[in-house]
Write an enzyme that holds these catalytic residues in place. Structure first.
Site, PDB file in Angstrom:
ATOM      1  N   GLY A 177       0.775  -1.235   0.000  1.00 50.76           N
ATOM      2  CA  GLY A 177       0.000   0.000   0.000  1.00 50.76           C
ATOM      3  C   GLY A 177       0.802   1.278   0.000  1.00 50.76           C
ATOM      4  O   GLY A 177       0.319   2.308  -0.464  1.00 50.76           O
ATOM      5  N   PRO A 307       8.662  -5.695  -4.130  1.00 55.05           N
ATOM      6  CA  PRO A 307       9.468  -4.579  -4.633  1.00 55.05           C
ATOM      7  C   PRO A 307      10.402  -3.925  -3.623  1.00 55.05           C
ATOM      8  O   PRO A 307      11.261  -3.132  -4.006  1.00 55.05           O
ATOM      9  CB  PRO A 307       8.410  -3.576  -5.104  1.00 55.05           C
ATOM     10  CG  PRO A 307       7.216  -3.849  -4.240  1.00 55.05           C
ATOM     11  CD  PRO A 307       7.230  -5.346  -4.026  1.00 55.05           C
ATOM     12  N   TYR A 308      10.233  -4.219  -2.336  1.00 56.87           N
ATOM     13  CA  TYR A 308      11.051  -3.571  -1.312  1.00 56.87           C
ATOM     14  C   TYR A 308      11.840  -4.608  -0.529  1.00 56.87           C
ATOM     15  O   TYR A 308      11.565  -5.807  -0.582  1.00 56.87           O
ATOM     16  CB  TYR A 308      10.174  -2.767  -0.356  1.00 56.87           C
ATOM     17  CG  TYR A 308       9.413  -1.652  -1.021  1.00 56.87           C
ATOM     18  CD1 TYR A 308      10.082  -0.603  -1.641  1.00 56.87           C
ATOM     19  CD2 TYR A 308       8.023  -1.644  -1.034  1.00 56.87           C
ATOM     20  CE1 TYR A 308       9.392   0.427  -2.256  1.00 56.87           C
ATOM     21  CE2 TYR A 308       7.318  -0.618  -1.648  1.00 56.87           C
ATOM     22  CZ  TYR A 308       8.011   0.414  -2.259  1.00 56.87           C
ATOM     23  OH  TYR A 308       7.320   1.431  -2.873  1.00 56.87           O
ATOM     24  N   GLY A 310      11.729  -4.628   2.758  1.00 62.45           N
ATOM     25  CA  GLY A 310      10.726  -5.009   3.738  1.00 62.45           C
ATOM     26  C   GLY A 310       9.657  -3.947   3.813  1.00 62.45           C
ATOM     27  O   GLY A 310       9.847  -2.810   3.376  1.00 62.45           O
ATOM     28  N   GLU A 312       6.875  -2.560   6.776  1.00 63.07           N
ATOM     29  CA  GLU A 312       6.690  -2.646   8.218  1.00 63.07           C
ATOM     30  C   GLU A 312       5.242  -2.809   8.651  1.00 63.07           C
ATOM     31  O   GLU A 312       4.821  -2.259   9.687  1.00 63.07           O
ATOM     32  CB  GLU A 312       7.273  -1.391   8.868  1.00 63.07           C
ATOM     33  CG  GLU A 312       6.593  -0.064   8.476  1.00 63.07           C
ATOM     34  CD  GLU A 312       7.155   0.619   7.247  1.00 63.07           C
ATOM     35  OE1 GLU A 312       6.870   1.803   7.044  1.00 63.07           O
ATOM     36  OE2 GLU A 312       7.881  -0.049   6.469  1.00 63.07           O
ATOM     37  N   HIS A 336      15.492  -2.826  10.874  1.00 64.69           N
ATOM     38  CA  HIS A 336      14.856  -1.621  10.319  1.00 64.69           C
ATOM     39  C   HIS A 336      13.337  -1.734  10.370  1.00 64.69           C
ATOM     40  O   HIS A 336      12.654  -0.820  10.857  1.00 64.69           O
ATOM     41  CB  HIS A 336      15.328  -1.418   8.878  1.00 64.69           C
ATOM     42  CG  HIS A 336      14.830  -0.159   8.247  1.00 64.69           C
ATOM     43  ND1 HIS A 336      15.535   1.019   8.266  1.00 64.69           N
ATOM     44  CD2 HIS A 336      13.669   0.121   7.592  1.00 64.69           C
ATOM     45  CE1 HIS A 336      14.847   1.962   7.651  1.00 64.69           C
ATOM     46  NE2 HIS A 336      13.703   1.427   7.227  1.00 64.69           N
ATOM     47  N   GLU A 337      12.801  -2.845   9.861  1.00 64.53           N
ATOM     48  CA  GLU A 337      11.338  -2.980   9.827  1.00 64.53           C
ATOM     49  C   GLU A 337      10.753  -3.061  11.234  1.00 64.53           C
ATOM     50  O   GLU A 337       9.672  -2.526  11.497  1.00 64.53           O
ATOM     51  CB  GLU A 337      10.949  -4.202   9.003  1.00 64.53           C
ATOM     52  CG  GLU A 337      11.490  -4.222   7.577  1.00 64.53           C
ATOM     53  CD  GLU A 337      11.244  -2.936   6.812  1.00 64.53           C
ATOM     54  OE1 GLU A 337      10.217  -2.265   7.060  1.00 64.53           O
ATOM     55  OE2 GLU A 337      12.086  -2.590   5.962  1.00 64.53           O
ATOM     56  N   HIS A 340      10.376   0.330  12.803  1.00 63.01           N
ATOM     57  CA  HIS A 340       9.190   1.054  12.334  1.00 63.01           C
ATOM     58  C   HIS A 340       7.986   0.852  13.261  1.00 63.01           C
ATOM     59  O   HIS A 340       7.028   1.639  13.201  1.00 63.01           O
ATOM     60  CB  HIS A 340       8.819   0.589  10.933  1.00 63.01           C
ATOM     61  CG  HIS A 340       9.432   1.393   9.831  1.00 63.01           C
ATOM     62  ND1 HIS A 340       9.286   2.758   9.732  1.00 63.01           N
ATOM     63  CD2 HIS A 340      10.203   1.015   8.773  1.00 63.01           C
ATOM     64  CE1 HIS A 340       9.912   3.194   8.655  1.00 63.01           C
ATOM     65  NE2 HIS A 340      10.493   2.153   8.047  1.00 63.01           N
ATOM     66  N   GLU A 359      11.439   7.400   8.089  1.00 62.77           N
ATOM     67  CA  GLU A 359      12.637   6.662   7.683  1.00 62.77           C
ATOM     68  C   GLU A 359      13.915   7.133   8.358  1.00 62.77           C
ATOM     69  O   GLU A 359      14.808   6.324   8.628  1.00 62.77           O
ATOM     70  CB  GLU A 359      12.784   6.702   6.168  1.00 62.77           C
ATOM     71  CG  GLU A 359      11.650   6.017   5.424  1.00 62.77           C
ATOM     72  CD  GLU A 359      11.509   4.530   5.760  1.00 62.77           C
ATOM     73  OE1 GLU A 359      12.402   3.960   6.409  1.00 62.77           O
ATOM     74  OE2 GLU A 359      10.485   3.944   5.365  1.00 62.77           O
ATOM     75  N   ASP A 417       6.512   8.628  -4.274  1.00 61.17           N
ATOM     76  CA  ASP A 417       7.666   7.740  -4.388  1.00 61.17           C
ATOM     77  C   ASP A 417       8.936   8.494  -4.758  1.00 61.17           C
ATOM     78  O   ASP A 417      10.049   7.994  -4.539  1.00 61.17           O
ATOM     79  CB  ASP A 417       7.399   6.650  -5.427  1.00 61.17           C
ATOM     80  CG  ASP A 417       6.658   5.461  -4.826  1.00 61.17           C
ATOM     81  OD1 ASP A 417       6.429   5.467  -3.610  1.00 61.17           O
ATOM     82  OD2 ASP A 417       6.310   4.535  -5.578  1.00 61.17           O
ATOM     83  N   TYR A 425      16.255   8.718   4.508  1.00 60.69           N
ATOM     84  CA  TYR A 425      16.787   7.700   5.404  1.00 60.69           C
ATOM     85  C   TYR A 425      18.063   8.175   6.100  1.00 60.69           C
ATOM     86  O   TYR A 425      18.156   8.196   7.330  1.00 60.69           O
ATOM     87  CB  TYR A 425      17.100   6.423   4.617  1.00 60.69           C
ATOM     88  CG  TYR A 425      15.909   5.679   4.088  1.00 60.69           C
ATOM     89  CD1 TYR A 425      15.521   4.465   4.650  1.00 60.69           C
ATOM     90  CD2 TYR A 425      15.182   6.150   3.001  1.00 60.69           C
ATOM     91  CE1 TYR A 425      14.447   3.747   4.149  1.00 60.69           C
ATOM     92  CE2 TYR A 425      14.098   5.446   2.491  1.00 60.69           C
ATOM     93  CZ  TYR A 425      13.734   4.253   3.066  1.00 60.69           C
ATOM     94  OH  TYR A 425      12.656   3.552   2.568  1.00 60.69           O
ATOM     95  N   ARG A 599      13.228  -3.279  -5.908  1.00 61.37           N
ATOM     96  CA  ARG A 599      13.494  -2.045  -6.653  1.00 61.37           C
ATOM     97  C   ARG A 599      14.865  -1.459  -6.338  1.00 61.37           C
ATOM     98  O   ARG A 599      15.505  -0.853  -7.207  1.00 61.37           O
ATOM     99  CB  ARG A 599      12.394  -1.017  -6.375  1.00 61.37           C
ATOM    100  CG  ARG A 599      12.435   0.177  -7.309  1.00 61.37           C
ATOM    101  CD  ARG A 599      11.221   1.049  -7.180  1.00 61.37           C
ATOM    102  NE  ARG A 599      11.123   1.663  -5.865  1.00 61.37           N
ATOM    103  CZ  ARG A 599      10.299   2.666  -5.576  1.00 61.37           C
ATOM    104  NH1 ARG A 599       9.491   3.138  -6.511  1.00 61.37           N
ATOM    105  NH2 ARG A 599      10.242   3.178  -4.363  1.00 61.37           N
TER     106      ARG A 599
END
Length: 644
Positions: A177, A307-308, A310, A312, A336-337, A340, A359, A417, A425, A599
């Site tokens: 999403g 595509p990522y 991770g 969260e 990291h996740e 979040h 981020e 995006d 980050y 990605r």
């Protein structure tokens, strides 16, 4: 591109199109559709004033969604999800309609909780935002039920054939999403500042299992026409981009009292081994910044097209199998996740122009978790690699004066995006490291813990954060504020000169080996025994940008770089190979680009190929023609703009 600042369709205009747009329908059996849900713990204050979000049609200060109840069926043959979304509404006095976000949805009807048709209309489509769905609210309306279906090309959904999965026997579906793709599978107010609780009933084929970013109420499902139904509930309000769904041939392995992993059976052993220390991660994070507030922390190890690295999603992080290195060397992504769960899920950027609040905080927190678990040197290496990434991102964004090197970024008229770069980050993390140095770690940690407690389950803007720091950390100390430079960090381009630059002692030895190779030492004679993933990444990055085919072949023979199973090391090697038009690495490049869709890896490699003119461009087009059908829309859309 202009964005609407008022309702796209007025009540008067709406009345003129009702006959064609609002047929009566029978309400579906959405969970608890008869009455609005009670406000749960962790709910956002119903009508707290929210800042305007340029990436949403919603008018939340007039009427907003507070709870979503889904009753949906996944049709794998048609690649469509259909059913109902029952939305609880909080409205300001006098509000006579509510505006929702949609993209590509077929709206079949809207009713109130009593089943009576409500007046509705779709507005003009926008290529980025989709279409506003405006629903009239008769006096006293507190719940609306939207009957709808998704498009087979919904941007949030990827439907995989059995051949695209690890097991090769069953199809697979997952959602993604973030940032504004939830509107392509759920008609709601798709803005990170409008937090919503949710519940769901999802019907899937009998041989498949559904999982969501919520408490699973029916672990084995229950009989339903055409398959099995799974029910879920999340009573902590979240931004809608965190409503997530996965459906497939899924097995589960418990890893600790509140942790575990879901994945396809063929990947279960590898995933469980790589994530064996997951419970320790949660404990370490709690030791830093307070209790984990979401109940369980499980991971869904997805097929490689995710595509990522991770995502969260609360209670159920979605992760890429590219972290399965076999030696647990890429678990910083898990840190990291997990982080979040505090910075992003608990306290959320109010708009995507404040994306760095998610981020930057999380990147800093991730590094602190890694330090707690694996020691200062491992953390220093990771921070140093991040700093190098920041320098590259600043250069790519126009240098120290580039507008997109600011933390508070202007994304008006742009796809959000475009803000997902290392500026958010790594500059964000550098800002927090600079504050830590200025006030000392104990004082900084105490502030951060109080910040998460004070702002839990609420949206946050850059302006609100700086006010919070001034009120609860700086407390009138003008000299301290000047030493940190809050406004310069947040609103000015470039990286301030007071930034704390991470230093890794281990990297000095790595650089010595890179220099030895540059002076002619054969690769097999370099001292690389026991190097970590991070040391290999730094080594490859420290080598000369331009090298002969013979020197590249020497590296490849000595270290098996083209056969590397570690995705981060292989990615760094392939970047070098493409930059130098190293033909022997092309089979590894093609295999890498067609076997995963992350990605972070895919986009830079295709961009590098396109920069190589007559050598790289035909190669890029040939590989992309094969790879694109297996990519998630998030990846494909970004690469479409590169490979022309």
């Amino acid at each position: 591109m202009n964005f609407r600042t008022s309702r796209p369709i007025t009540a008067a205009a709406l009345a003129g199109v009702l006959g064609a747009c609002a047929p009566a329908v029978e309400p579906a059996s959405a969970p608890s559709a008869a009455s609005p849900a009670q406000a749960p713990a962790g709910a956002q204050t119903p009508m707290a004033t929210l800042v305007r979000d340029v990436h949403s049609f919603a008018q939340p200060n007039e009427a907003r969604v507070t709870h979503v109840a889904l009753d949906l069926r996944a049709d794998f043959a048609a690649k469509v999800i259909s059913g109902t979304a029952a939305l609880d509404v909080a409205a300001a006095p006098g509000a006579d309609d509510i505006v929702l976000d949609t993209k590509g949805l077929t709206i079949r009807g809207v009713t109130g909780a009593n089943g009576q048709p409500l007046r509705w209309a779709l507005g003009t489509a926008d290529s980025i935002l989709g279409q506003p769905l405006t629903v009239q609210l008769p006096a006293g309306t507190r719940r609306i039920i939207v009957q709808y279906a998704t498009s087979p090309s919904a941007g949030a959904l990827q439907w995989l054939t059995p051949e695209q999965t690890a097991g090769k026997r069953h199809p697979y579906l997952f959602s993604q999403g973030q940032a504004i793709l939830t509107r392509s599978w759920i008609p709601t107010q798709d803005s990170p500042g409008i937090r919503q609780t949710y519940e769901a009933r999802i019907v899937v084929p009998a041989e498949l299992k559904a999982v969501m970013s919520a408490e699973m109420l029916t672990p084995n499902g229950e009989p339903a026409e055409g398959g099995r139904a799974f029910r879920f509930k999340l009573d902590r309000a979240v931004p809608p981009y965190l409503i997530a769904l996965g459906v497939g041939d899924l097995a589960f392995r418990e890893l600790g009292p509140r942790t575990g992993v879901y994945t396809e059976p063929a990947m279960l052993e590898r995933s469980a081994y790589e994530l064996a220390e997951l419970e320790k991660f949660v404990t370490a994070a709690e030791g830093l910044y307070g209790p984990y507030r979401w109940g369980r922390y499980d991971i869904l190890m997805l097929p490689p097209s995710f595509p990522y690295g991770g995502m969260e999603n609360p209670r159920l992080t979605f992760a890429t199998p590219t972290i399965l290195a076999g030696d647990r060397s890429l678990v910083s992504l898990v840190a990291h996740e997990l982080a979040h769960s505090w910075s992003g899920n608990l306290v959320t950027n109010a708009t995507w122009q404040d994306f760095w609040l998610n981020e930057g905080f999380t990147t800093y927190f991730e590094n602190r978790i890694m330090e707690a678990l694996y020691g200062p040197e491992r953390a220093a290496m990771l921070a140093n690699l991040g700093w190098q990434g920041l320098q590259d991102a600043v250069e790519a964004a126009g240098g120290d004066t580039g507008a997109d090197t600011r933390l508070k970024i202007d994304l008006t008229g742009r796809d959000p995006d475009e803000g997902t770069t290392d500026i958010a980050y790594e500059k964000g993390a550098a800002f927090l490291r600079t504050i830590e140095q200025a006030v000392g770690r104990p004082r900084w940690d105490a502030y951060l813990r109080s910040y998460f407690d004070r702002n839990a389950f609420q949206p946050m803007t850059t302006e609100q954060l700086l006010a919070d720091i001034r009120a609860n950390l700086i407390r009138g100390d003008a000299a301290l504020e000047q030493r940190i430079g809050l406004d310069q960090w947040a609103y000015q381009p470039g990286v301030p000169t007071n930034a704390v630059v991470p230093h890794s002692g281990a990297f000095a030895a790595v650089e010595a080996q890179a220099q030895a190779f540059d002076r002619g030492t054969p690769a097999a004679q370099l001292q690389t025994s026991g190097w970590s993933t991070q040391e290999w990444q730094h080594f490859l990055g420290a080598l000369p940008q331009t090298m002969t085919a013979a020197r590249l072949a020497d590296l490849d023979r000595a270290f098996g770089l083209s056969r590397q199973g570690n995705s981060e090391i292989l990615f760094a090697w392939l970047q070098m190979a493409v930059r130098n038009r190293y033909q022997p690495a092309v089979p590894a490049l093609e295999q890498f680009l067609t076997s995963q869709g992350r990605r972070k890896f895919v986009r830079p490699l295709f961009a590098a190929l396109m920069e190589q003119g007559t050598w790289g461009q035909p190669l890029a087009r040939r590989i992309y023609a094969v790879a694109r059908p297996g990519y998630h829309p998030v990846t494909a859309t970004s690469v479409d703009a590169i490979v022309r």
